[in-house]
Design a protein around this motif. Structure first.
Motif, short mmCIF file in Angstrom:
data_model
loop_
_atom_site.label_atom_id
_atom_site.label_comp_id
_atom_site.label_asym_id
_atom_site.label_seq_id
_atom_site.Cartn_x
_atom_site.Cartn_y
_atom_site.Cartn_z
N PHE A 131 13.21 -0.52 3.90
CA PHE A 131 13.98 -1.18 2.83
C PHE A 131 13.84 -0.46 1.50
O PHE A 131 14.64 -0.66 0.60
N GLY A 132 12.79 0.37 1.35
CA GLY A 132 12.58 1.06 0.10
C GLY A 132 12.21 0.13 -1.03
O GLY A 132 12.45 0.44 -2.20
N PHE A 133 11.64 -1.01 -0.68
CA PHE A 133 11.42 -2.03 -1.69
C PHE A 133 10.39 -3.03 -1.18
O PHE A 133 10.42 -3.40 -0.01
N VAL A 134 9.44 -3.40 -2.01
CA VAL A 134 8.52 -4.48 -1.63
C VAL A 134 8.54 -5.55 -2.72
O VAL A 134 8.61 -5.24 -3.91
N ALA A 135 8.50 -6.80 -2.30
CA ALA A 135 8.46 -7.93 -3.24
C ALA A 135 7.46 -8.93 -2.70
O ALA A 135 7.15 -8.92 -1.51
N PRO A 136 6.93 -9.81 -3.56
CA PRO A 136 5.94 -10.78 -3.09
C PRO A 136 6.42 -11.63 -1.93
O PRO A 136 5.63 -12.04 -1.09
N GLN A 137 7.74 -11.88 -1.85
CA GLN A 137 8.28 -12.73 -0.77
C GLN A 137 7.90 -12.21 0.61
O GLN A 137 7.84 -12.95 1.57
N LEU A 138 7.65 -10.90 0.68
CA LEU A 138 7.25 -10.27 1.93
C LEU A 138 5.96 -10.88 2.45
O LEU A 138 5.69 -10.88 3.65
N LEU A 139 5.14 -11.40 1.53
CA LEU A 139 3.84 -11.94 1.92
C LEU A 139 3.87 -13.46 2.10
O LEU A 139 2.88 -14.06 2.48
N GLY A 140 5.02 -14.07 1.76
CA GLY A 140 5.10 -15.53 1.74
C GLY A 140 4.98 -16.15 3.12
O GLY A 140 5.26 -15.51 4.13
N TRP A 141 4.56 -17.39 3.14
CA TRP A 141 4.25 -18.00 4.44
C TRP A 141 5.52 -18.35 5.23
O TRP A 141 5.44 -18.59 6.43
N HIS A 142 6.69 -18.35 4.59
CA HIS A 142 7.91 -18.61 5.36
C HIS A 142 8.13 -17.53 6.41
O HIS A 142 8.58 -17.81 7.51
N LEU A 143 7.77 -16.29 6.05
CA LEU A 143 7.88 -15.22 7.04
C LEU A 143 6.85 -15.43 8.16
O LEU A 143 7.17 -15.27 9.34
N SER A 144 5.64 -15.82 7.78
CA SER A 144 4.62 -16.09 8.81
C SER A 144 5.12 -17.14 9.79
O SER A 144 4.96 -16.99 11.00
N ALA A 145 5.72 -18.20 9.26
CA ALA A 145 6.19 -19.28 10.12
C ALA A 145 7.35 -18.80 10.98
O ALA A 145 7.46 -19.16 12.16
N THR A 146 8.23 -17.97 10.41
CA THR A 146 9.35 -17.45 11.19
C THR A 146 8.84 -16.62 12.37
O THR A 146 9.35 -16.73 13.49
N SER A 173 0.84 -1.20 0.00
CA SER A 173 0.00 0.00 0.00
C SER A 173 0.87 1.24 0.00
O SER A 173 0.60 2.20 -0.73
N LEU A 174 1.93 1.23 0.81
CA LEU A 174 2.83 2.38 0.84
C LEU A 174 3.46 2.58 -0.55
O LEU A 174 3.54 3.69 -1.05
N ALA A 175 3.87 1.47 -1.17
CA ALA A 175 4.49 1.57 -2.49
C ALA A 175 3.52 2.19 -3.50
O ALA A 175 3.90 3.03 -4.32
N PHE A 176 2.25 1.79 -3.42
CA PHE A 176 1.25 2.33 -4.35
C PHE A 176 1.00 3.81 -4.08
O PHE A 176 0.74 4.59 -5.00
N LEU A 177 1.07 4.19 -2.80
CA LEU A 177 0.68 5.55 -2.43
C LEU A 177 1.84 6.54 -2.52
O LEU A 177 1.65 7.74 -2.34
N GLY A 184 4.67 -7.60 -10.39
CA GLY A 184 4.96 -9.04 -10.51
C GLY A 184 6.01 -9.49 -9.53
O GLY A 184 6.13 -8.95 -8.43
N SER A 185 6.83 -10.47 -9.95
CA SER A 185 7.80 -11.03 -9.02
C SER A 185 8.94 -10.06 -8.74
O SER A 185 9.70 -10.26 -7.80
N ASP A 186 9.08 -8.99 -9.55
CA ASP A 186 10.16 -8.03 -9.30
C ASP A 186 9.84 -7.09 -8.14
O ASP A 186 10.74 -6.51 -7.55
N GLY A 187 8.56 -6.92 -7.85
CA GLY A 187 8.19 -6.03 -6.76
C GLY A 187 8.23 -4.56 -7.18
O GLY A 187 8.33 -4.24 -8.37
N LEU A 188 8.16 -3.68 -6.19
CA LEU A 188 8.12 -2.24 -6.45
C LEU A 188 9.15 -1.54 -5.56
O LEU A 188 9.44 -2.00 -4.46
N TYR A 189 9.67 -0.44 -6.08
CA TYR A 189 10.59 0.37 -5.28
C TYR A 189 9.84 1.51 -4.61
O TYR A 189 8.87 2.04 -5.15
N ILE A 190 10.30 1.87 -3.43
CA ILE A 190 9.80 3.07 -2.76
C ILE A 190 11.02 3.96 -2.62
O ILE A 190 11.85 3.75 -1.74
#
Lengths: 351, 290
Positions: free
Chosen positions: A232-247, A69-73, A135-141
């Motif tokens: 980080f100035g950067f968002v990528a789909p990995q941020l939403l991945g369940w490995h982070l949830s499990a961590t 959301s921050l990246a979009f805004l 996509g998989s590249d993500g967005l820069y902030i």
């Protein structure tokens, strides 16, 4: 631990946290900001897992959505106004939590874990496979949010300023969760965790209470995600991945689910451990994985158990953190959770 | 869309669903019978594919890879049950989630050490290479057809074992009431071990079977794990028949979703899952709450 010694520890920790940017180099200040944000996420998750008894595996998705959301805004060439983008990002996370929670809370136990995991991954694949968020590249902030009030402004580009803003958010978040678990709402949440049927027959709207906790937890996860993305100035789909949830779940369990601050300690420990392992071993995930597995068997009580083993004190009981609701069934609650046959009979097969 | 393209897509969907069924049935059995949630199921799917590539690279035979890969995974499953999973029976789900998460990290890193992170492909056995010409410019690979057939036979075998054999009877009894089964002197605990190992072997088998039609790559397990979860949620935990229905539903939804709604195909199956949750929270064949 006694309440007085606990508040001493908290006071000392807070003093250290405030003094840190004055003495530590920038790299460590940034690292500490990252650790505190993970701590906020863990504290948020524990409201659901520890106090609500709902093992959620979608919190990374809520965390990541706020970052996106921050990246979009963030407009091109300037920073987004924090007064606009932060509430918007938190709103997005809360709304996602509301929808996911409303559906997932129709189930419980193993089902709940799987359904939250699946919905979290849905958001991951949505951002990974479509072009919405790059996509998989993500967005820069490119620029951090602008934090102005009146004529003055805080410069979030400065590491120490950013760190203090994060610290304030964390303190506010912890205060909110502490207040909640001490409130009648929190007691009802714990009662529903310990004995749902009884809580329901006493007239508590269990579904609504759990959903409320889930949404509040999602909102706090959103705050953490917003600032992480800004850092980080950067968002990528990995941020939403369940490995982070499990961590984050590992952080919660390591820190101890029975207190509000435990997960924060767990987060700091895990982030520190990761950093040490990463810089020393090529195959650090192997060691990390083994440590997580060992923790399940050797240290099911987490750091609190470790502390009491070292100090030789009696393990901290739940009553330190939450005074039980008088209406909650004390004995049943404690024993129900320990009786394996009850847990195992939950999952019955029928072919 | 012509009838023949439709038929090809239908076949693709069914084939995808059948593989999904194999993997998900392993998961649902372990859930239903041991009460253990195994997040590492996808990791064993991936490991199976790497075993297949490795054995095929040495022996040059896909059949050897199939047998060897399944045997290796089964033994690994026995070992893991003996060392770790056994201590988890009766622990809460959180402990199981954490253990299997740690296991994923370990398996992933071991794969990295043993096989690297390159993408590989496996050749199908020579007698299944080639394809059947359907029209002038449309053909269907023989291997995919054989895969469908093999999965169907295996599915029938699974149903037969569970419904018609003594072993299946013990499994069903144990799933219904574990303590009563034990009290009756039935060796339920030793059956547990084989159920867990069998579940792992089914996951690995799925990975081995798809290795000739898709590539073998490190992240292949994650997607499969989520899909199997969705299948189990759709079908109902512990229900092998439910897993079959769920898997076919997902296979067809995904395949036809990609054809008709390519933009939103990746979330279609989750929409399906949300719909089923609203309709029947415990899955299509799940038990209603008492």
């Amino acid at each position: 631990m006694k309440a007085s010694s606990q508040s001493w520890i908290v006071a000392i920790a807070l003093a250290v946290a405030i003094a840190l940017p004055l003495v530590a180099p920038t790299y460590y200040v940034q690292f500490a900001s990252k650790a505190l944000l993970m701590g906020l996420l863990a504290v948020a998750l524990n409201l659901v897992v520890g106090f609500g008894g709902m093992v959620s595996l979608c919190h990374a998705a809520l965390f990541g959505l706020a970052g996106y959301s921050l990246a979009f805004l963030t407009p091109e060439g300037e920073g987004a106004s924090i007064w606009l983008s932060l509430p918007a990002a938190v709103l997005v996370s809360s709304f996602a939590a509301l929808v996911i929670g409303a559906l997932s809370l129709r189930t419980k136990g193993i089902y709940f874990i799987m359904v939250t995991l699946a919905f979290g991954e849905m958001l991951f694949y949505l951002l990974h496979d479509t072009k919405i968020g790059g996509g998989s590249d993500g967005l820069y902030i490119y620029l951090k949010p602008e934090f102005g009030f009146g004529g003055a402004a805080l410069d979030l580009e400065r590491a120490s300023t950013f760190y203090f803003v994060v610290l304030v958010c964390l303190v506010l978040g912890v205060a909110l969760v502490s207040m909640l678990v001490r409130s009648p709402f929190g007691h009802a949440l714990v009662a529903a965790r310990d004995n749902e049927r009884r809580a329901r027959s006493l007239g508590f709207p269990v579904y609504r209470i759990r959903l409320t906790a889930f949404v509040i937890s999602g909102a706090l996860a959103g705050v953490a995600g917003y600032f992480s993305a800004a850092q980080f100035g950067f968002v990528a789909p990995q941020l939403l991945g369940w490995h982070l949830s499990a961590t984050v779940l590992v952080m919660v369990v390591l820190g101890g689910m029975t207190s509000v601050l435990g997960p924060l300690a767990g987060a700091l420990a895990i982030i520190g451990l990761e950093e040490v392992l990463k810089s020393n071993f090529e195959y650090w995930k192997l060691i990390y994985g083994l440590i997580v597995m060992a923790m399940v068997f050797v240290l099911p009580g987490g750091l609190q158990q470790l502390a009491s083993m070292v100090l030789g004190a009696k393990p901290a009981s739940e009553d330190d953190a939450v005074e039980r609701d008088m209406t909650a069934p004390h004995d049943d609650a404690a024993t129900d959770r320990l009786r394996p046959e009850l847990l195992r009979s939950e999952a019955k097969a029928h072919v | 869309m012509s009838a023949i393209t439709f038929a090809v897509q239908l076949l693709n969907g069914v084939q995808y669903g059948l593989v999904l069924f194999l993997v998900a049935s392993g998961l649902t059995l372990v859930f239903g019978i041991l009460g253990v949630i195994n997040l590492a199921h996808g990791a064993f799917y991936m490991l199976g594919a790497y075993f297949a590539w490795w054995i095929a690279a040495y022996t040059g035979s896909f059949l050897m890879a199939l047998i060897g890969g399944v045997a290796l995974s089964f033994m690994l499953g026995l070992l893991l049950e003996n060392v770790f999973v056994r201590r988890l029976y009766g622990r809460d789900h959180l402990a199981q989630v954490l253990l299997s998460f740690g296991l994923i990290l370990v398996v992933d890193e071991l794969r990295q050490i043993l096989f690297g992170k390159d993408v590989y492909s496996v050749k199908p056995p020579p007698w299944l290479e080639g394809s059947i010409q359907l029209t002038d410019n449309l053909s269907y690979p023989v291997y995919r057809l054989a895969l469908c057939l093999f999965c169907l036979v295996l599915a029938a075998l699974i149903f037969y074992v569970i419904q018609r054999t003594k072993l299946g009877m013990i499994i069903r009894a144990g799933a219904e009431n574990r303590d009563m089964t034990r009290a009756l002197g039935i060796p339920f605990d030793s059956v547990n071990r084989y159920v867990f190992a069998g579940g792992i072997a089914l996951a690995a088998l799925g990975g081995i079977l798809v290795s000739p039609i898709s590539t073998v790559y490190p992240g292949m397990g994650d997607g499969m794990l989520i899909l199997s979860f969705v299948v189990v949620v759709l079908g109902g935990i512990g229900s092998v028949a439910g897993a079959a229905i769920g898997a076919l539903l997902i296979g067809l939804t995904d395949t036809f979703g990609k054809v008709f709604f390519p933009q939103v195909s990746s979330i279609l199956i989750y929409v399906l899952m949300a719909g089923v949750l609203l309709w029947r929270p415990n899955g299509i064949l799940g038990k209603r709450e008492a």
